[in-house]
Motif scaffolding. Structure first.
Motif, PDB file in Angstrom:
ATOM      1  N   GLN A 109     -32.784 -49.241 -66.343  1.00 23.77           N
ATOM      2  CA  GLN A 109     -33.369 -50.057 -65.281  1.00 23.77           C
ATOM      3  C   GLN A 109     -34.784 -50.516 -65.643  1.00 23.77           C
ATOM      4  OE1 GLN A 109     -32.699 -47.365 -61.875  1.00 23.77           O
ATOM      5  NE2 GLN A 109     -32.068 -49.208 -60.787  1.00 23.77           N
TER       6      GLN A 109
ATOM      7  N   GLU B  24     -37.608 -50.107 -64.136  1.00 26.49           N
ATOM      8  CA  GLU B  24     -38.681 -49.096 -63.999  1.00 26.49           C
ATOM      9  C   GLU B  24     -38.820 -48.269 -65.279  1.00 26.49           C
ATOM     10  OE1 GLU B  24     -36.287 -49.499 -61.725  1.00 26.49           O
ATOM     11  OE2 GLU B  24     -37.387 -50.253 -59.984  1.00 26.49           O
TER      12      GLU B  24
ATOM     13  N   ASP C 270     -31.958 -57.199 -52.932  1.00 23.81           N
ATOM     14  CA  ASP C 270     -31.344 -56.424 -51.857  1.00 23.81           C
ATOM     15  C   ASP C 270     -32.278 -56.420 -50.644  1.00 23.81           C
ATOM     16  OD1 ASP C 270     -29.335 -53.528 -51.851  1.00 23.81           O
ATOM     17  OD2 ASP C 270     -30.570 -54.182 -50.164  1.00 23.81           O
TER      18      ASP C 270
ATOM     19  N   VAL D  98     -32.487 -54.543 -48.151  1.00 20.88           N
ATOM     20  CA  VAL D  98     -32.905 -53.194 -47.715  1.00 20.88           C
ATOM     21  C   VAL D  98     -33.936 -52.605 -48.673  1.00 20.88           C
ATOM     22  CG1 VAL D  98     -32.102 -50.857 -47.148  1.00 20.88           C
ATOM     23  CG2 VAL D  98     -30.642 -52.849 -46.627  1.00 20.88           C
ATOM     24  N   THR D  99     -33.617 -52.600 -49.971  1.00 21.21           N
ATOM     25  CA  THR D  99     -34.513 -51.955 -50.946  1.00 21.21           C
ATOM     26  C   THR D  99     -35.627 -52.888 -51.431  1.00 21.21           C
ATOM     27  OG1 THR D  99     -33.151 -52.619 -52.820  1.00 21.21           O
ATOM     28  CG2 THR D  99     -32.617 -50.502 -51.787  1.00 21.21           C
ATOM     29  N   LYS D 100     -35.448 -54.204 -51.206  1.00 21.01           N
ATOM     30  CA  LYS D 100     -36.387 -55.239 -51.681  1.00 21.01           C
ATOM     31  C   LYS D 100     -36.471 -55.246 -53.214  1.00 21.01           C
ATOM     32  CE  LYS D 100     -37.626 -55.979 -47.351  1.00 21.01           C
ATOM     33  NZ  LYS D 100     -36.883 -56.991 -46.609  1.00 21.01           N
ATOM     34  N   LYS D 101     -35.441 -54.714 -53.856  1.00 21.60           N
ATOM     35  CA  LYS D 101     -35.377 -54.694 -55.325  1.00 21.60           C
ATOM     36  C   LYS D 101     -34.152 -55.481 -55.766  1.00 21.60           C
ATOM     37  CE  LYS D 101     -37.588 -50.228 -56.115  1.00 21.60           C
ATOM     38  NZ  LYS D 101     -37.397 -48.840 -56.516  1.00 21.60           N
TER      39      LYS D 101
ATOM     40  N   LYS E 244     -30.562 -56.520 -56.741  1.00 24.33           N
ATOM     41  CA  LYS E 244     -29.307 -55.898 -56.301  1.00 24.33           C
ATOM     42  C   LYS E 244     -28.657 -55.104 -57.432  1.00 24.33           C
ATOM     43  CE  LYS E 244     -27.788 -58.910 -52.573  1.00 24.33           C
ATOM     44  NZ  LYS E 244     -26.935 -60.027 -52.182  1.00 24.33           N
ATOM     45  N   THR E 245     -28.053 -53.984 -57.059  1.00 32.58           N
ATOM     46  CA  THR E 245     -27.319 -53.171 -58.038  1.00 32.58           C
ATOM     47  C   THR E 245     -25.872 -53.017 -57.556  1.00 32.58           C
ATOM     48  OG1 THR E 245     -27.881 -51.098 -56.956  1.00 32.58           O
ATOM     49  CG2 THR E 245     -29.407 -51.870 -58.665  1.00 32.58           C
TER      50      THR E 245
ATOM     51  N   LYS F   4     -23.955 -51.160 -55.965  1.00 29.30           N
ATOM     52  CA  LYS F   4     -23.999 -49.980 -55.069  1.00 29.30           C
ATOM     53  C   LYS F   4     -22.623 -49.507 -54.611  1.00 29.30           C
ATOM     54  CE  LYS F   4     -25.037 -52.795 -51.019  1.00 29.30           C
ATOM     55  NZ  LYS F   4     -26.020 -53.156 -50.017  1.00 29.30           N
TER      56      LYS F   4
ATOM     57  N   LYS G 176     -24.052 -46.597 -59.799  1.00 31.92           N
ATOM     58  CA  LYS G 176     -24.417 -47.390 -58.616  1.00 31.92           C
ATOM     59  C   LYS G 176     -25.727 -48.160 -58.795  1.00 31.92           C
ATOM     60  CE  LYS G 176     -21.927 -44.665 -55.149  1.00 31.92           C
ATOM     61  NZ  LYS G 176     -20.902 -45.615 -54.747  1.00 31.92           N
ATOM     62  N   ASN G 177     -26.527 -47.773 -59.800  1.00 31.10           N
ATOM     63  CA  ASN G 177     -27.792 -48.476 -60.035  1.00 31.10           C
ATOM     64  C   ASN G 177     -27.726 -49.482 -61.179  1.00 31.10           C
ATOM     65  OD1 ASN G 177     -29.369 -47.398 -57.951  1.00 31.10           O
ATOM     66  ND2 ASN G 177     -29.647 -45.495 -59.114  1.00 31.10           N
TER      67      ASN G 177
END
Lengths: 168, 155
Positions: A109, A111, B64, B66-69, B71-72, B74, B82-83
């Motif tokens: 990822q 990060e 996303d 919800v996460t504001k990151k 999309k993965t 999920k 899932k990430n």
């Protein structure tokens, strides 16, 4: 006469069961270093680097890949061959072979990349590996999401630490 | 007579080679960037070791809410995956060209529910695909129409 046949059958069955229950033996191998290449020019967004290989080449002479059993990946570490090449947002690592389905082995990822950690987060389920490695050849696929265009070839090196066992 | 035999072998080989490469070129018509009917994503199909695979290269809503990151995946049935970023995810896998504008033996993954279906792809015309996902029998499935992304010519 019937007793004789019964005894022979029981004996044959026992030999078969014992033979089948033999514990797989571990294989000592070095880590495998593979260079995947995406031919440039490449544009911003998701691109793909691939390399074909044959797992047989890292196995000892006395072990054939068809004997592989209980295969796992312990770790995969990625590196960019060209230090000037743009660092991607993410990596996804997959394995494929001619007679099996392509499977996700893991990913890195954004990060982790930002903190210079290029260790792949591995998939927990790895049962598919045995079938892929027993096939006639394997393809390592690395998808990476570029932040900017790159007008040259892009090489991602993968160092794979396998846990391999074989059955006699 | 001997010369005739040699000529026949050469011509036969040439015919076989030409027809094989024609079949390969026909199969490569699938390569390109395609848009499903819901226009939520763009999928790039490429060829790896003789089979065809499609990955998501663009998302209408990449972040996303919800996460504001980014999309993965999920809904992946494997918890450890899932990430995996959704951008780049390979939702079409293992397609083999069967001739007559049809690719089969592959699967399609639906990131909205994490399910994988058998799939057959049919080329309706150079810029239109019929993508049929099904479980078991082809009869019990759903077909979506995908359009190829083409550069508009400047006037």
């Amino acid at each position: 006469m019937i007793n004789y046949f019964l005894k022979t059958q029981v004996l044959a069955l026992s030999v078969f069961v014992l033979w089948g229950c033999g514990e797989p033996e571990p294989i000592k191998t070095d880590v495998q270093k593979l260079e995947t290449i995406a031919r440039g020019p490449l544009f911003e967004g998701v691109n793909t680097a691939t390399v074909e290989f044959d797992i047989q080449k890292i196995l000892p002479n006395e072990v054939k890949k068809e004997q592989l059993s209980e295969v796992r990946i312990k770790s995969i570490q990625l590196a960019l061959a060209d230090s000037a090449a743009p660092v991607p947002n993410s990596f996804t690592v997959l394995l494929a072979s001619p007679n099996t389905s392509m499977k996700e082995c893991g990913f890195i990822q954004e990060e982790s990349i930002k903190s210079n950690d290029y260790n792949v987060s591995l998939a927990k389920e790895q049962e598919f590996l045995e079938e892929i490695l027993q096939d006639k050849m394997q393809t390592l696929v690395i998808d990476f999401d570029l932040k900017e265009d790159w007008f040259d070839d892009y090489t991602v090196t993968a160092v794979i630490d396998w846990e391999l066992k074989f059955k006699n | 007579m001997k010369k005739f035999k040699i000529l026949s072998i050469i011509l036969g080989g040439l015919f076989l080679f030409t027809s094989m490469s024609y079949k390969t070129d026909e199969g490569d018509k699938l390569i390109g960037v395609w848009e499903p009917s819901n226009k939520k994503a763009k999928i790039k199909i490429d060829k790896i070791s003789g089979k065809y695979y499609g990955k998501i290269v663009w998302l209408r809503e990449p972040i996303d809410p919800v996460t504001k990151k980014p999309k993965t995946d999920k809904n992946n049935p494997d918890e450890s995956l899932k990430n995996v970023p959704l951008k780049g995810f390979r939702m079409l896998k293992d397609f083999v060209y069967k001739g007559d504008g049809e690719w089969a033996d592959g699967t399609i993954y639906d990131p909205q529910n994490g399910s994988t279906y058998n799939c057959v792809i049919k080329l309706r015309d150079d810029n239109t695909l019929d993508i049929r996902g099904y479980i078991g029998l082809k009869t019990f499935g759903r077909t979506d129409v995908w359009k190829r992304l083409v550069m508009k010519k400047k006037k």
